[in-house]
Design a protein around this motif. Structure first.
Motif, PDB file in Angstrom:
ATOM      1  N   SER A   1       0.807  -1.009  -0.176  1.00 20.64           N
ATOM      2  CA  SER A   1      -0.141  -0.021  -0.188  1.00 20.64           C
ATOM      3  C   SER A   1       0.772   1.592  -0.013  1.00 20.64           C
ATOM      4  O   SER A   1       2.089   1.010   0.226  1.00 20.64           O
ATOM      5  CB  SER A   1      -0.718  -0.031   1.407  1.00 20.64           C
ATOM      6  OG  SER A   1      -0.017   0.267   2.452  1.00 20.64           O
TER       7      SER A   1
ATOM      8  N   ALA B   1      -2.581  -9.163  -7.548  1.00 17.51           N
ATOM      9  CA  ALA B   1      -3.652 -10.030  -8.602  1.00 17.51           C
ATOM     10  C   ALA B   1      -4.064  -8.776  -9.875  1.00 17.51           C
ATOM     11  O   ALA B   1      -4.557  -9.119 -10.805  1.00 17.51           O
ATOM     12  CB  ALA B   1      -4.983 -10.199  -8.074  1.00 17.51           C
ATOM     13  N   GLU B   2      -3.880  -7.648  -9.022  1.00 16.24           N
ATOM     14  CA  GLU B   2      -3.935  -6.660 -10.369  1.00 16.24           C
ATOM     15  C   GLU B   2      -2.789  -6.248 -11.045  1.00 16.24           C
ATOM     16  O   GLU B   2      -2.845  -6.379 -12.449  1.00 16.24           O
ATOM     17  CB  GLU B   2      -4.078  -4.581  -9.300  1.00 16.24           C
ATOM     18  CG  GLU B   2      -3.545  -4.294 -10.183  1.00 16.24           C
ATOM     19  CD  GLU B   2      -3.334  -2.717  -8.952  1.00 16.24           C
ATOM     20  OE1 GLU B   2      -2.350  -1.804  -9.850  1.00 16.24           O
ATOM     21  OE2 GLU B   2      -3.681  -2.851  -7.799  1.00 16.24           O
ATOM     22  N   LEU B   3      -1.793  -6.261 -10.767  1.00 15.38           N
ATOM     23  CA  LEU B   3      -0.292  -6.528 -11.692  1.00 15.38           C
ATOM     24  C   LEU B   3      -0.345  -7.997 -12.723  1.00 15.38           C
ATOM     25  O   LEU B   3       0.705  -8.064 -13.130  1.00 15.38           O
ATOM     26  CB  LEU B   3       0.796  -5.822 -11.201  1.00 15.38           C
ATOM     27  CG  LEU B   3       0.533  -4.844 -10.349  1.00 15.38           C
ATOM     28  CD1 LEU B   3       1.565  -4.926  -9.287  1.00 15.38           C
ATOM     29  CD2 LEU B   3       0.402  -3.752 -11.144  1.00 15.38           C
ATOM     30  N   GLY B   4      -0.140  -8.917 -12.092  1.00 13.07           N
ATOM     31  CA  GLY B   4      -0.010  -9.917 -12.987  1.00 13.07           C
ATOM     32  C   GLY B   4       1.197 -10.200 -13.424  1.00 13.07           C
ATOM     33  O   GLY B   4       1.949  -9.472 -12.453  1.00 13.07           O
TER      34      GLY B   4
ATOM     35  N   ALA C   1       3.480   0.693  -2.254  1.00 17.81           N
ATOM     36  CA  ALA C   1       2.599   0.182  -3.840  1.00 17.81           C
ATOM     37  C   ALA C   1       2.475   0.709  -5.197  1.00 17.81           C
ATOM     38  O   ALA C   1       2.876  -0.087  -6.112  1.00 17.81           O
ATOM     39  CB  ALA C   1       1.178   0.023  -3.608  1.00 17.81           C
TER      40      ALA C   1
ATOM     41  N   SER D   1      -1.741  -7.663  -0.123  1.00 16.63           N
ATOM     42  CA  SER D   1      -0.674  -7.329  -0.779  1.00 16.63           C
ATOM     43  C   SER D   1      -1.628  -8.869  -2.125  1.00 16.63           C
ATOM     44  O   SER D   1      -1.213  -8.591  -3.172  1.00 16.63           O
ATOM     45  CB  SER D   1      -0.409  -9.189  -0.143  1.00 16.63           C
ATOM     46  OG  SER D   1       0.669  -7.596   0.763  1.00 16.63           O
ATOM     47  N   GLU D   2      -2.497  -9.537  -1.604  1.00 15.96           N
ATOM     48  CA  GLU D   2      -3.137 -10.855  -2.990  1.00 15.96           C
ATOM     49  C   GLU D   2      -3.355  -9.703  -3.579  1.00 15.96           C
ATOM     50  O   GLU D   2      -3.565 -10.036  -5.050  1.00 15.96           O
ATOM     51  CB  GLU D   2      -4.237 -11.208  -2.198  1.00 15.96           C
ATOM     52  CG  GLU D   2      -2.951 -12.533  -1.520  1.00 15.96           C
ATOM     53  CD  GLU D   2      -3.678 -13.721  -0.194  1.00 15.96           C
ATOM     54  OE1 GLU D   2      -5.601 -13.436  -0.532  1.00 15.96           O
ATOM     55  OE2 GLU D   2      -3.429 -13.884  -0.036  1.00 15.96           O
ATOM     56  N   GLY D   3      -4.715  -8.664  -3.207  1.00 15.10           N
ATOM     57  CA  GLY D   3      -4.743  -7.735  -4.151  1.00 15.10           C
ATOM     58  C   GLY D   3      -3.883  -6.653  -5.123  1.00 15.10           C
ATOM     59  O   GLY D   3      -4.454  -6.837  -6.887  1.00 15.10           O
ATOM     60  N   LEU D   4      -2.878  -6.876  -4.769  1.00 14.07           N
ATOM     61  CA  LEU D   4      -1.881  -5.965  -5.936  1.00 14.07           C
ATOM     62  C   LEU D   4      -1.395  -6.462  -6.357  1.00 14.07           C
ATOM     63  O   LEU D   4      -1.037  -6.627  -7.494  1.00 14.07           O
ATOM     64  CB  LEU D   4      -1.036  -5.137  -4.546  1.00 14.07           C
ATOM     65  CG  LEU D   4       0.265  -5.006  -5.104  1.00 14.07           C
ATOM     66  CD1 LEU D   4      -0.628  -3.678  -6.511  1.00 14.07           C
ATOM     67  CD2 LEU D   4       1.705  -3.825  -4.807  1.00 14.07           C
TER      68      LEU D   4
ATOM     69  N   ARG E   1       4.549  -0.786  -8.754  1.00 13.09           N
ATOM     70  CA  ARG E   1       3.575  -0.927  -9.645  1.00 13.09           C
ATOM     71  C   ARG E   1       4.594   0.194 -10.999  1.00 13.09           C
ATOM     72  O   ARG E   1       4.723  -0.807 -12.283  1.00 13.09           O
ATOM     73  CB  ARG E   1       2.311   0.322  -9.812  1.00 13.09           C
ATOM     74  CG  ARG E   1       1.219  -0.655  -8.843  1.00 13.09           C
ATOM     75  CD  ARG E   1       0.125   0.915  -9.125  1.00 13.09           C
ATOM     76  NE  ARG E   1      -0.962  -0.134  -8.211  1.00 13.09           N
ATOM     77  CZ  ARG E   1      -1.132   0.213  -6.977  1.00 13.09           C
ATOM     78  NH1 ARG E   1      -1.233   1.021  -6.345  1.00 13.09           N
ATOM     79  NH2 ARG E   1      -2.547  -0.269  -6.483  1.00 13.09           N
TER      80      ARG E   1
END
Length: 251
Positions: A22, A54-57, A26, A49-52, A30
């Motif tokens: 975050s 998943a967002e970036l792959g 974050a 952490s899991e959200g980021l 990115r």
């Protein structure tokens, strides 16, 4: 948004970021992902952490860890290294700028703040340095703070830890320089992260702070990330043992 630089030397480079789920961290994750780097980050917030990830792959990986636990941090670094390769860039970003009255600070609280804001920076550098030496060089970027430069009150343990980061950076630069490992400190001003907005941003505080700055705009996390990219890249090959301020001229 402005069109920012692309650094060819960062494509495919293994990067480790602490506190990457975050805020400024974050934005740094990115930014490296956009450069085509292989990014591993450590954070204690599993959901974020899991959200980021998943967002970036792609080549972005997270390990959940409380960096106050040095052995757990070493395990996390090992797990990320297995996926990205040995990092040649370390961004020591993790910290918490909690406020506290000097009257309320106990020895236990003081030690905890040192563990949270300073100690892990050294031990993360210690963990990745052998891989950097084997690779022929690397870049360590420690995040400082304008808080102690400005003489801020209400956070003595935090400002003490952040002031110490500068001594750590210069010592690492001297000790690791013969291996072409660079160490620098990036110093944020008041950055408009969600945490800052939730806890401390008010119209009055913003106006007072903008009056201190030379520039009229507020600092967004992306501007810290861009300075970090430069210091991680080969473009900054002769930059070490120094401070790089991103504070809009507030000091």
């Amino acid at each position: 948004m402005p069109a920012f630089a692309t650094y060819p030397s960062l494509a495919g480079r293994a990067v480790l970021v602490t506190g990457g789920a975050s805020g400024i961290g974050a934005a740094i994750v990115r930014a490296f992902a956009a450069q085509g780097s292989k990014v591993g980050f450590i954070d204690f917030n599993k959901e974020a952490s899991e959200g980021l990830v998943a967002e970036l792959g792609g080549d972005v990986y997270a390990e959940i860890c409380d960096l106050r636990d040095i052995e757990a941090a070493r395990v996390a670094i090992g797990a990320l290294t297995a996926r990205t390769g040995a990092p040649t860039v370390l961004v020591n970003n993790a910290a918490r700028d909690d406020r506290h009255r000097w009257q309320d600070v106990t020895p236990e609280y003081w030690d905890d703040r040192m563990a949270l804001n300073l100690r892990h920076q050294f031990f993360c550098a210690q963990a990745v340095a052998p891989g950097m030496i084997e690779a022929g060089g690397g870049s360590i970027i420690n995040m400082g703070s304008t808080s102690w430069w400005e003489g801020m009150g209400g956070m003595a343990a935090y400002t003490a830890a952040k002031a110490a980061v500068h001594g750590l950076t210069r010592s690492l630069a001297r000790d690791l320089g013969p291996h072409r490992i660079r160490a620098n400190t990036v110093i944020p001003g008041w950055v408009m992260t969600e945490r800052q907005k939730e806890l401390w941003v008010t119209p009055e505080a913003i106006e007072k702070h903008k009056a201190r700055q030379c520039l009229p705009d507020l600092i967004e996390p992306v501007y810290l990330a861009r300075m970090v990219l430069f210091l991680a890249s080969d473009d900054s090959a002769m930059c070490t043992a120094n401070n790089y301020m991103v504070e809009a001229g507030s000091i």
